[in-house]
Structure formats: C-alpha cells, structure tokens
Scaffold this active site. Sequence first.
Site, PDB file in Angstrom:
ATOM      1  N   ASP A 140      -1.184  -6.196  -0.259  1.00 54.27           N
ATOM      2  CA  ASP A 140      -1.176  -5.510   1.039  1.00 54.27           C
ATOM      3  C   ASP A 140      -2.582  -5.010   1.364  1.00 54.27           C
ATOM      4  OD1 ASP A 140       0.161  -4.600   3.230  1.00 54.27           O
ATOM      5  OD2 ASP A 140       1.206  -2.952   2.214  1.00 54.27           O
ATOM      6  N   ASP A 192       0.843  -1.208   0.000  1.00 55.27           N
ATOM      7  CA  ASP A 192       0.000   0.000   0.000  1.00 55.27           C
ATOM      8  C   ASP A 192       0.878   1.257   0.000  1.00 55.27           C
ATOM      9  OD1 ASP A 192       0.871  -0.024   2.610  1.00 55.27           O
ATOM     10  OD2 ASP A 192      -1.116   0.270   3.506  1.00 55.27           O
ATOM     11  N   SER A 193       2.212   1.069  -0.002  1.00 61.45           N
ATOM     12  CA  SER A 193       3.110   2.196  -0.281  1.00 61.45           C
ATOM     13  C   SER A 193       2.775   2.799  -1.642  1.00 61.45           C
ATOM     14  CB  SER A 193       4.579   1.744  -0.248  1.00 61.45           C
ATOM     15  OG  SER A 193       4.766   0.566  -1.015  1.00 61.45           O
ATOM     16  N   GLU A 251      -0.918  -5.269   8.477  1.00 58.28           N
ATOM     17  CA  GLU A 251      -0.138  -4.537   9.480  1.00 58.28           C
ATOM     18  C   GLU A 251      -0.774  -4.703  10.859  1.00 58.28           C
ATOM     19  OE1 GLU A 251       0.435  -0.384   8.589  1.00 58.28           O
ATOM     20  OE2 GLU A 251       1.278  -0.809   6.601  1.00 58.28           O
ATOM     21  N   GLU A 292       9.581  -3.722  10.373  1.00 59.54           N
ATOM     22  CA  GLU A 292       9.923  -2.433   9.744  1.00 59.54           C
ATOM     23  C   GLU A 292      10.458  -1.442  10.777  1.00 59.54           C
ATOM     24  OE1 GLU A 292       7.073  -0.778   7.026  1.00 59.54           O
ATOM     25  OE2 GLU A 292       8.139   1.141   6.910  1.00 59.54           O
ATOM     26  N   LYS A 305      -0.908  -9.343   3.062  1.00 62.34           N
ATOM     27  CA  LYS A 305      -0.118  -8.833   4.200  1.00 62.34           C
ATOM     28  C   LYS A 305      -1.028  -7.938   5.039  1.00 62.34           C
ATOM     29  CE  LYS A 305       3.235  -5.548   3.826  1.00 62.34           C
ATOM     30  NZ  LYS A 305       2.708  -4.511   4.744  1.00 62.34           N
TER      31      LYS A 305
HETATM   32  O1  KIV Z   1       3.520  -1.037   1.606  1.00 62.51           O
HETATM   33  C1  KIV Z   1       4.670  -1.473   1.531  1.00 62.51           C
HETATM   34  O2  KIV Z   1       5.377  -1.309   0.531  1.00 62.51           O
HETATM   35  C2  KIV Z   1       5.178  -2.221   2.674  1.00 62.51           C
HETATM   36  C3  KIV Z   1       6.638  -2.531   2.691  1.00 62.51           C
HETATM   37  C4  KIV Z   1       7.394  -1.336   3.104  1.00 62.51           C
HETATM   38  C5  KIV Z   1       6.949  -3.706   3.539  1.00 62.51           C
HETATM   39  O3  KIV Z   1       4.460  -2.528   3.547  1.00 62.51           O
END
Ligand code: KIV
Length: 305
Positions: A104, A65-66, A136, A203, A134
């Site tokens: 994510d 989600d970056s 968080e 992280e 993924k």
């Molecule tokens: O969103 C993302 O790119 C991430 C990575 C930094 C692990 O969560």
Amino acid sequence: MTEKAERPLDSTYGGASAAPPKKVTVPDVVAMKKDGRRITMMTAYDAAFARLVDRSGIDVLLVGDSAGMVVLGYTSTVPVTMDDMVRLAAAASRGASRPLLVGDMPFGSYQTGPQDALRNAARFLKEAGMDAVKIEGGRETVDTVRALVENGISVMAHVGLTPQRVSQLGGFKVQAKTARAARRLLDDAIALEDAGAFAIVLESIPAPVAREVTERLRIPTIGIGAGPDCDGQVLVLHDALGLYGEFKPKFAKRYADLGPVIVEALRRFDAEVREGTFPDAEHSFTMKESEQAILERGLRDRAAG
Ligand code: KIV
C-alpha cells in the site's frame, strides 16, 4: 489458488515430494472475476501473520497502510512513511509465498507526481518482494496509475472512503451516499480501469453503489464495507481477529476474538513466573551428571582458594 480446500492447515510447503502451491498472479485475480469466483484479500504486516494468511488459502495479502494504526499505534494512516511500509512489506513477503502480495503506497509517496510514485512503487517490488501496489484516490491519480502500469508495476486502485484523506472527509464516514456522489465515484472507477488498474478496492460505500460499480467494470472490485456484491472482500487482519481493542467498524466481522485469549495467556505466564512454577523441568535443559559433578567440584575448589 485452486487448492485451498484440500491443503491441511499443518502442512509444510516445498518438501521433497510436495509440489509448492501455485503462486497467485495479477492475471489470476483478474480471471477470477471473469470466472465468477470470489476473491479474498486480508492484510498482514509481518512474517508470522503472513505465514498464517498463506496457509489459510486467501488469494491476496495486502500490506496495508492500516499498519499505521494497528501496528504502529498512530490514530490515522497519514504519518506512515515509505520506509515503514517497505520494512513491513519485506517481513510479510518472507512469510508468504503463495498469495498475490500488494504493498500500500502511504500518504505522500505518490501525490507529488508519477516520477515519485514510480520510484516509491519500485521500492515495493525491489526491496520488499511485492507483486503490485495499491493507491488511494480517484481521477486525480489516473496519470500516476497509468505511468506505473506502463512501466510494469501493477496497480490496485482504492476509492470510496480513502483513509489518507480522513481529515478532509471529516472522519471515517460512509461515502457516495447521494446519487451525485455515487455517479462521481463510478466515473472515477471507470477512469482508473481505463488507466490500467487491475482491481479496485471499494471502501465504505452503500451496497447498491458497489453493485453498480461491480457490474460496470471489467476489473474486479474488492469491497470493505461495500456490501455483498463486490467481486471480492478484504478485511484488516486485526479487526477480523479481535486484535485491535474494542474498536470495531460496522463492516468488520470478527472471525475470532484473540485479544482476550492472548491477555489470558500472558496473565498465566506472569503468574507462573512470580510463583516459580515456570520454567519447570519440561521447559529446562539438563547436563550430564558427570559434567555437573566436575563443574561443582571445580567451583568448590576455586572458592576454597
Ligand atoms: O490499509 C489498508 O489496510 C487498506 C484496506 C482497508 C483496504 O487499505
């Protein structure tokens, strides 16, 4: 996964005689820790870059989600929606067939409980071709992780600096710097492993904390700003390639500085179009002289009346 060194960069996959490269699976990634092989993970958010990640031999492609920051231009990942992520992940999966593909879960797609998490995570698998998701968070996500895993969805956990909580954390700051906070992070990681997570991102935490977590978990740890002792490492593609302006977190090694290269190429295009040197004959199409003559004669006749 094992053939990355031998494959030439310009080879194409799936030709008549070439066996397609082996797809990286969740059990492969878990086995890498047992075998002492380091895991590589890189983000990508579209088909073009996913294709390059695939060709590089990297094990895991994360549609992070970056994307909210490096692709969509927000100042944090918080505004990213599930629809945004599904669209980007579907594009990435069309470009990459070999790496393990992880989608994510964006802010708000799982915090409301396991049922919402299941529905949204299933979209990643059904609509976007992802292999895993993924999530968080620490102990507060354990029930959700367990529900997903019990229903056949593999989960990568993510603790330490969790960017979706950036305002609560007071910025993109290093986490677990005190013994107490480090102990809490370790307990979170163990709880997530017990809930069935197959790997965990660490992280922005001190390297000694990441080492302790890595030694105590059976599942692989994948570090970003977490020192050298994790079982694997991940970077955001735009940081690694110099595509995100001047902003460069301490941990983000720049493996290429493509930003200036791209600007220079665009400047040359701009100049050549303005001065009339592009397109030249090499980049233009021709037609048979006989056809051109008929065309010109016809147009002349039409103009004459
Ligand atoms: O969103 C993302 O790119 C991430 C990575 C930094 C692990 O969560």
